[in-house]
Design a protein around this motif. Structure first.
Motif, PDB file in Angstrom:
ATOM      1  N   VAL A 144       0.871  -1.222  -0.086  1.00 20.42           N
ATOM      2  CA  VAL A 144       0.059  -0.116  -0.053  1.00 20.42           C
ATOM      3  C   VAL A 144       0.773   1.366   0.012  1.00 20.42           C
ATOM      4  CG1 VAL A 144      -1.717   1.219   1.366  1.00 20.42           C
ATOM      5  CG2 VAL A 144      -2.008  -1.020   0.994  1.00 20.42           C
ATOM      6  N   ARG A 145       1.709   1.420   0.803  1.00 22.96           N
ATOM      7  CA  ARG A 145       2.336   2.540   1.192  1.00 22.96           C
ATOM      8  C   ARG A 145       3.592   2.879   0.003  1.00 22.96           C
ATOM      9  NH1 ARG A 145       6.792   1.642   5.408  1.00 22.96           N
ATOM     10  NH2 ARG A 145       7.689   0.374   3.451  1.00 22.96           N
ATOM     11  N   ASP A 146       4.174   1.623  -0.417  1.00 20.00           N
ATOM     12  CA  ASP A 146       5.109   1.792  -1.540  1.00 20.00           C
ATOM     13  C   ASP A 146       4.711   1.503  -3.019  1.00 20.00           C
ATOM     14  OD1 ASP A 146       7.139   1.661   0.651  1.00 20.00           O
ATOM     15  OD2 ASP A 146       7.209  -0.485   0.473  1.00 20.00           O
ATOM     16  N   PHE A 147       3.524   1.356  -3.178  1.00 21.33           N
ATOM     17  CA  PHE A 147       3.048   0.885  -4.244  1.00 21.33           C
ATOM     18  C   PHE A 147       1.615   1.263  -4.664  1.00 21.33           C
ATOM     19  CE2 PHE A 147       1.798  -2.449  -7.782  1.00 21.33           C
ATOM     20  CZ  PHE A 147       2.469  -2.063  -8.693  1.00 21.33           C
ATOM     21  N   ALA A 148       0.536   0.843  -4.246  1.00 16.10           N
ATOM     22  CA  ALA A 148      -0.914   1.112  -4.556  1.00 16.10           C
ATOM     23  C   ALA A 148      -1.061   2.205  -4.122  1.00 16.10           C
ATOM     24  CB  ALA A 148      -1.786  -0.044  -3.713  1.00 16.10           C
ATOM     25  N   TYR A 149      -0.757   3.099  -3.335  1.00 12.69           N
ATOM     26  CA  TYR A 149      -0.849   4.629  -3.367  1.00 12.69           C
ATOM     27  C   TYR A 149      -0.196   5.423  -4.111  1.00 12.69           C
ATOM     28  CZ  TYR A 149       0.470   9.208  -1.738  1.00 12.69           C
ATOM     29  OH  TYR A 149       0.819  10.519  -1.509  1.00 12.69           O
ATOM     30  N   PRO A 150       1.188   5.196  -4.078  1.00 14.01           N
ATOM     31  CA  PRO A 150       1.932   6.217  -5.113  1.00 14.01           C
ATOM     32  C   PRO A 150       1.715   6.190  -6.473  1.00 14.01           C
ATOM     33  CG  PRO A 150       3.677   4.666  -4.091  1.00 14.01           C
ATOM     34  CD  PRO A 150       2.343   4.508  -3.539  1.00 14.01           C
ATOM     35  N   LEU A 151       1.084   4.903  -7.022  1.00 12.38           N
ATOM     36  CA  LEU A 151       1.016   4.871  -8.375  1.00 12.38           C
ATOM     37  C   LEU A 151      -0.009   5.646  -8.736  1.00 12.38           C
ATOM     38  CD1 LEU A 151       1.141   3.342 -11.176  1.00 12.38           C
ATOM     39  CD2 LEU A 151      -0.013   1.449 -10.277  1.00 12.38           C
ATOM     40  N   PRO A 152      -1.109   5.689  -8.499  1.00 21.41           N
ATOM     41  CA  PRO A 152      -2.310   6.309  -9.192  1.00 21.41           C
ATOM     42  C   PRO A 152      -2.207   7.784  -8.840  1.00 21.41           C
ATOM     43  CG  PRO A 152      -3.053   5.052  -7.158  1.00 21.41           C
ATOM     44  CD  PRO A 152      -1.941   4.265  -7.637  1.00 21.41           C
ATOM     45  N   ALA A 153      -1.210   7.871  -7.387  1.00 25.49           N
ATOM     46  CA  ALA A 153      -1.300   9.354  -6.947  1.00 25.49           C
ATOM     47  C   ALA A 153      -0.231   9.845  -7.969  1.00 25.49           C
ATOM     48  CB  ALA A 153      -0.748   9.526  -5.587  1.00 25.49           C
ATOM     49  N   ILE A 154       0.857   9.469  -8.306  1.00 21.86           N
ATOM     50  CA  ILE A 154       1.665   9.915  -9.374  1.00 21.86           C
ATOM     51  C   ILE A 154       1.103   9.998 -10.768  1.00 21.86           C
ATOM     52  CG2 ILE A 154       3.831   9.496 -10.964  1.00 21.86           C
ATOM     53  CD1 ILE A 154       4.980   7.988  -8.277  1.00 21.86           C
ATOM     54  N   VAL A 155       0.237   8.932 -11.174  1.00 27.44           N
ATOM     55  CA  VAL A 155      -0.468   9.178 -12.603  1.00 27.44           C
ATOM     56  C   VAL A 155      -1.412  10.424 -12.352  1.00 27.44           C
ATOM     57  CG1 VAL A 155      -2.133   7.988 -13.954  1.00 27.44           C
ATOM     58  CG2 VAL A 155      -0.322   6.578 -13.110  1.00 27.44           C
ATOM     59  N   ILE A 156      -2.227  10.597 -11.427  1.00 28.44           N
ATOM     60  CA  ILE A 156      -3.239  11.780 -11.343  1.00 28.44           C
ATOM     61  C   ILE A 156      -2.583  13.140 -11.347  1.00 28.44           C
ATOM     62  CG2 ILE A 156      -3.843  11.745  -9.192  1.00 28.44           C
ATOM     63  CD1 ILE A 156      -6.139  12.373 -12.281  1.00 28.44           C
ATOM     64  N   CYS A 157      -1.338  12.982 -10.666  1.00 21.59           N
ATOM     65  CA  CYS A 157      -0.572  14.434 -10.349  1.00 21.59           C
ATOM     66  C   CYS A 157       0.002  14.607 -11.830  1.00 21.59           C
ATOM     67  CB  CYS A 157       0.629  14.086  -9.431  1.00 21.59           C
ATOM     68  SG  CYS A 157       0.099  14.361  -7.645  1.00 21.59           S
ATOM     69  N   GLU A 158       0.548  13.740 -12.444  1.00 25.40           N
ATOM     70  CA  GLU A 158       1.212  14.134 -13.969  1.00 25.40           C
ATOM     71  C   GLU A 158       0.037  14.543 -14.791  1.00 25.40           C
ATOM     72  OE1 GLU A 158       3.653  10.839 -15.326  1.00 25.40           O
ATOM     73  OE2 GLU A 158       5.038  11.303 -13.497  1.00 25.40           O
ATOM     74  N   MET A 159      -1.148  13.807 -14.683  1.00 31.09           N
ATOM     75  CA  MET A 159      -2.314  14.145 -15.760  1.00 31.09           C
ATOM     76  C   MET A 159      -2.541  15.668 -15.412  1.00 31.09           C
ATOM     77  SD  MET A 159      -4.365  10.916 -15.903  1.00 31.09           S
ATOM     78  CE  MET A 159      -5.914  11.607 -16.846  1.00 31.09           C
ATOM     79  N   LEU A 160      -2.875  16.184 -13.995  1.00 34.97           N
ATOM     80  CA  LEU A 160      -3.282  17.268 -13.638  1.00 34.97           C
ATOM     81  C   LEU A 160      -2.080  18.490 -13.744  1.00 34.97           C
ATOM     82  CD1 LEU A 160      -5.509  16.452 -10.543  1.00 34.97           C
ATOM     83  CD2 LEU A 160      -6.538  17.326 -12.689  1.00 34.97           C
ATOM     84  N   GLY A 161      -1.215  17.988 -13.801  1.00 35.85           N
ATOM     85  CA  GLY A 161       0.194  18.907 -13.905  1.00 35.85           C
ATOM     86  C   GLY A 161       0.297  19.419 -12.308  1.00 35.85           C
ATOM     87  N   ILE A 162       0.371  18.699 -11.373  1.00 34.90           N
ATOM     88  CA  ILE A 162       0.714  18.745  -9.922  1.00 34.90           C
ATOM     89  C   ILE A 162       2.138  18.576  -9.778  1.00 34.90           C
ATOM     90  CG2 ILE A 162       0.239  18.659  -7.483  1.00 34.90           C
ATOM     91  CD1 ILE A 162      -2.766  17.709  -8.392  1.00 34.90           C
ATOM     92  N   PRO A 163       2.931  19.204  -9.260  1.00 35.13           N
ATOM     93  CA  PRO A 163       4.222  18.934  -8.736  1.00 35.13           C
ATOM     94  C   PRO A 163       4.199  17.717  -7.794  1.00 35.13           C
ATOM     95  CG  PRO A 163       4.182  21.273  -8.910  1.00 35.13           C
ATOM     96  CD  PRO A 163       2.795  20.807  -8.876  1.00 35.13           C
TER      97      PRO A 163
END
Length: 408
Positions: A144-163
């Protein structure tokens, strides 16, 4: 759970045992009182597949009144103090009805079509590989901490343009909002905490949107800032609410899909082996994870008129909780519903909802789930749980693990 009726059922709700495994409760309620009034939640609980699927389509049941129904549980002084929170949430697409919902969905929908999402596959795979490489040599990880959370968080940050450097701040703000709208019972503390986080998120997005007006980029926020469809566009308040919703909806539910799916496989070694030996089954496997233990456990609606469901009279203004998790385990719809079967073909689950509120991010969630789970099985052939004792977030609407510690 032991056999219980009436008040005993209500008392079982929101307990640690319920959050650890709500499915026995769902089965009992569905077989004895499928349309059940809960004094504890102040709502009708629907647990049969036919009732839930029908309610998701019923135009007499409204989404736009849900926030008002949630806020009504608060003392009047707190309701007055949290008006900014109320005003913000009611502008989110998830809490609107046609025609406004239709307009908002049209303006943002192009970013989440299957064709648009498919172009993200190489980048999602690269993020997955990078995250797993970080733990590859350790022999253990918290998936969860190392994978399931950061993966979609990084994807949506990149899609939105959030650093990415503000990602963890966003997670805390998001958790506060989800903890308010997804909790079984509302408290003043949760409302005030959510309001502070909405204010922080709004302030951040206000600045970011202004930057994009001056210097547009190839990201979703830039697209939303200039979005027009047949002469219509987002107001500033709608734009800010849309940004907030897209962020927390973009990772909270997918985090649960990946974590819950991996847990289901490790608890069912035959299915894990089957998927590892036949990775082409990942499409039907993800659909089965969505049915078997979906992160979204319920939707909510408010009756706009008096109506009848399952022989029960529902009054105008009453709150209804449509238990997706119960509908997806209904034996009247699914053969052997408590068995995980990654090759299940007839799988008309309601994990993403139905009708006009069908999850706009479904193509993205499916793609992330497919890539994430297949890659874990390929990279960690001996993955197994380090402990059978698991902690779950105490949320009625959202089912996800606090952690998933494994060795490999």
């Amino acid at each position: 759970m032991t056999q219980a009726v009436g008040k005993e059922l209500d008392e079982y709700l929101l307990t640690p045992d319920f959050f650890a495994d709500p499915y026995p409760f769902y089965h009992q309620l569905r077989s004895t009182q499928p349309v059940y009034w809960s004094d504890r939640l102040g709502a009708w609980l629907l647990t049969r597949y036919t009732d839930v699927a029908s309610a998701l389509h019923d135009s007499r049941l409204k989404s736009g009144s849900r926030i008002q129904a949630i806020m009504s549980q608060l003392p009047e002084t707190v309701r007055s103090e949290t008006q900014p929170l109320y005003q913000h949430l009611t502008k989110m697409m998830a809490f609107t009805d046609p025609p406004n919902h239709t307009r908002l969905r049209t303006l943002v929908g192009k970013a989440f079509t299957p064709g648009t999402v498919a172009k993200l596959r190489p980048r999602i795979q690269a993020i997955v590989d990078e995250l797993l490489d970080k733990v590859q040599g350790t022999g253990k990880a918290d998936l969860v901490r190392d994978f399931a959370y950061p993966l979609p968080a990084i994807v949506i940050c990149e899609m939105l343009g959030i650093p990415l450097e503000v990602r963890d701040h966003f997670k805390q703000w998001s958790n506060d909002i989800v903890g308010f709208v997804s909790a079984g019972q509302v408290t003043a503390h949760k409302a005030l905490t959510a309001q502070r986080s909405v204010a922080a998120l709004t302030e951040y997005f206000l600045s970011l949107c202004e930057q994009r007006r001056q210097h547009p980029r190839e990201d979703l926020i830039s697209a939303l800032v200039i979005a027009e469809e047949e002469g219509d566009k987002l107001t500033e308040d709608e734009l800010l609410s849309m940004c907030v919703q897209l962020f927390f909806a973009g990772f909270e539910t997918t985090e649960g899909l990946i974590g819950n799916g991996l847990l289901a496989l490790m608890r069912n070694p035959d299915q894990l082996k089957n998927l590892r030996d036949n990775p082409s089954l990942i499409g039907t496997a993800v659909e089965e994870f969505l049915r078997y233990d979906n992160s979204v456990q319920r939707q909510a609606r408010v009756a706009s008129v008096d109506l009848e469901i399952g022989g029960q009279r529902i009054l105008q203004g009453q709150y209804l909780l449509l238990f997706i998790g119960a509908a997806n385990r209904d034996p009247a719809q699914f053969r052997d519903p408590d068995r995980l079967d990654i090759s299940r073909c007839e799988n008309k689950h309601v994990a993403f909802g139905h009708g006009i509120h069908f999850c706009i991010g479904a193509p993205l969630a499916r793609l992330e789930g497919e890539i994430a789970i297949n890659t874990v099985l390929r990279c960690f052939p001996g993955v197994q749980l380090m402990s059978q004792s698991l902690a779950w977030e105490e949320l009625l609407a959202l089912r996800k693990l606090k952690s998933l510690k494994v060795s490999f």
